[in-house]
Design an enzyme around this catalytic site. Sequence first.
Site, short mmCIF file in Angstrom:
data_model
loop_
_atom_site.label_atom_id
_atom_site.label_comp_id
_atom_site.label_asym_id
_atom_site.label_seq_id
_atom_site.Cartn_x
_atom_site.Cartn_y
_atom_site.Cartn_z
N ARG A 1 8.19 3.65 -4.98
CA ARG A 1 8.26 2.77 -3.81
C ARG A 1 7.25 1.63 -3.94
O ARG A 1 7.54 0.49 -3.56
CB ARG A 1 8.00 3.57 -2.52
CG ARG A 1 8.18 2.70 -1.28
CD ARG A 1 8.21 3.50 -0.01
NE ARG A 1 6.91 4.11 0.26
CZ ARG A 1 6.71 5.02 1.22
NH1 ARG A 1 7.71 5.40 2.00
NH2 ARG A 1 5.52 5.53 1.41
N LYS B 1 6.45 -1.93 2.21
CA LYS B 1 5.22 -1.34 2.76
C LYS B 1 4.07 -2.32 2.53
O LYS B 1 3.29 -2.18 1.59
CB LYS B 1 4.96 0.03 2.14
CG LYS B 1 4.27 0.99 3.11
CD LYS B 1 4.37 2.42 2.67
CE LYS B 1 3.52 3.34 3.54
NZ LYS B 1 4.06 3.58 4.89
N LEU C 1 11.13 1.14 7.25
CA LEU C 1 10.49 1.54 6.01
C LEU C 1 11.11 2.90 5.65
O LEU C 1 11.07 3.83 6.45
CB LEU C 1 8.98 1.66 6.26
CG LEU C 1 8.04 1.79 5.06
CD1 LEU C 1 8.05 3.17 4.47
CD2 LEU C 1 8.32 0.75 3.98
N HIS D 1 -2.07 -20.94 1.10
CA HIS D 1 -0.98 -20.02 1.45
C HIS D 1 -0.14 -19.66 0.23
O HIS D 1 0.24 -18.51 0.04
CB HIS D 1 -0.08 -20.61 2.53
CG HIS D 1 -0.69 -20.56 3.90
ND1 HIS D 1 -1.84 -21.23 4.22
CD2 HIS D 1 -0.31 -19.89 5.02
CE1 HIS D 1 -2.14 -20.98 5.49
NE2 HIS D 1 -1.23 -20.17 5.99
N ARG E 1 -8.59 -20.09 -0.96
CA ARG E 1 -7.57 -19.89 0.07
C ARG E 1 -6.54 -21.01 0.17
O ARG E 1 -6.83 -22.14 0.55
CB ARG E 1 -8.24 -19.72 1.44
CG ARG E 1 -7.24 -19.33 2.54
CD ARG E 1 -7.91 -19.20 3.90
NE ARG E 1 -6.94 -18.80 4.92
CZ ARG E 1 -6.10 -19.64 5.52
NH1 ARG E 1 -6.09 -20.91 5.19
NH2 ARG E 1 -5.24 -19.20 6.43
N GLU F 1 12.50 2.72 14.07
CA GLU F 1 11.65 3.80 13.57
C GLU F 1 10.45 3.88 14.49
O GLU F 1 10.53 3.41 15.63
CB GLU F 1 11.25 3.52 12.10
CG GLU F 1 10.54 2.20 11.91
CD GLU F 1 10.02 2.01 10.49
OE1 GLU F 1 9.71 2.99 9.82
OE2 GLU F 1 9.91 0.84 10.07
N TYR G 1 0.83 -1.21 0.00
CA TYR G 1 0.00 0.00 0.00
C TYR G 1 0.86 1.26 0.00
O TYR G 1 2.08 1.20 0.18
CB TYR G 1 -0.95 0.00 1.21
CG TYR G 1 -0.28 0.36 2.52
CD1 TYR G 1 0.55 -0.54 3.17
CD2 TYR G 1 -0.47 1.62 3.09
CE1 TYR G 1 1.17 -0.21 4.37
CE2 TYR G 1 0.14 1.96 4.29
CZ TYR G 1 0.96 1.05 4.92
OH TYR G 1 1.57 1.39 6.10
C1 LIG Z 1 4.69 4.64 5.64
C2 LIG Z 1 5.59 4.45 6.81
C3 LIG Z 1 6.51 5.43 7.21
C4 LIG Z 1 6.58 6.83 6.62
O1 LIG Z 1 6.74 6.89 5.26
P1 LIG Z 1 6.34 8.19 4.44
O2 LIG Z 1 6.62 7.82 3.04
O3 LIG Z 1 7.19 9.31 4.91
O4 LIG Z 1 4.89 8.44 4.71
C5 LIG Z 1 7.41 5.12 8.23
N1 LIG Z 1 7.36 3.93 8.86
C6 LIG Z 1 6.45 2.98 8.53
C7 LIG Z 1 6.46 1.69 9.29
C8 LIG Z 1 5.54 3.22 7.51
O5 LIG Z 1 4.64 2.27 7.19
#
Ligand SMILES: *Cc1c(COP(=O)(O)O)cnc(C)c1O
Length: 282
Positions: free
Chosen positions: A50, A145, A201, A100, A98, A177, A31
């Site tokens: 991305r 993501k 991320l 895996h 379904r 993070e 996403y």
């Molecule tokens: C999306 C996200 C971010 C921030 O990413 P941006 O592109 O700056 O919005 C940071 N950490 C995680 C875990 C995320 O999912």
Amino acid sequence: MNKMLFNDQIMDRDTLVDIEDRAYQFGDGIYEVIGVYNGKPLMLDEHMERLERSAREIRLTLPESTSELKRKLEELVSVNELEEGIIYMQVSRGIASREHYFPGENVQPVTVAYTREEERMTDVEDRGAKAVLVEDIRWLRCDIKTLNLLPNAMAKQEAVENNAIEAILHRGETVTEASASNVFIVKNGELYTHPANNYILNGITRKKIIQLCDSLNIKVNEETYSVDDLLQADEVFVSATKLDVVPILNVDDHTIADGTPGEVTKRIVEAFRSLYQQDVKN
Ligand SMILES: *Cc1c(COP(=O)(O)O)cnc(C)c1O
């Protein structure tokens, strides 16, 4: 207006979820959350790049080119007459009985996007906020993501229950993070942030801040730092599309420096604001 994008069609937002969509059963998809300002999606190329990378890493082939997808998202913003807010979009591996293992090539990924009106959080950017520390229990591919967000949701819940804006995650001693944002600390005028590897991320806001710091003459060190470094920092802030740049004044019961937004952070908040305001003019 409340339309959504479903595959290549813009339609009313009443489409039902199929119980055998792999997003629903496995979180098998990716996403993006994209900011919209003055009716224009921000840093859309970076988000599409991305998305392509995330897709590649989970071995999902996007059904459309990102330039086509970009055009559709812009159209969605326009039909929804969205001025300020976000686009949420996801691509799942598709709908299949379904199992895996991945379905065969006849199963097409499902793309869904919608918009949400939301004001920028300029208030909290100026005032600052609190964060809590939570152990990072996620998997080892945090660079993707993906829709698998249960550990992030659990961490954020802990933040909310403690009147905090974010949960800052740490693997043992190392700060990685936050649950939905990246973390920076300032020490002796220099920035430190976890390197963009499989433990975080790589935020688009994070990348923009690093670029901005170049022109602001602020040194950025993409290096790991400890929980102790965080607590002893001169300044702490988090960054993400939905937050922009938010100064962190307290972590758990510990006050960062004098408990007010720091000078370096304030410069970055200002520079980031003028960046997206400028982005819209171009
Ligand atoms: C999306 C996200 C971010 C921030 O990413 P941006 O592109 O700056 O919005 C940071 N950490 C995680 C875990 C995320 O999912």
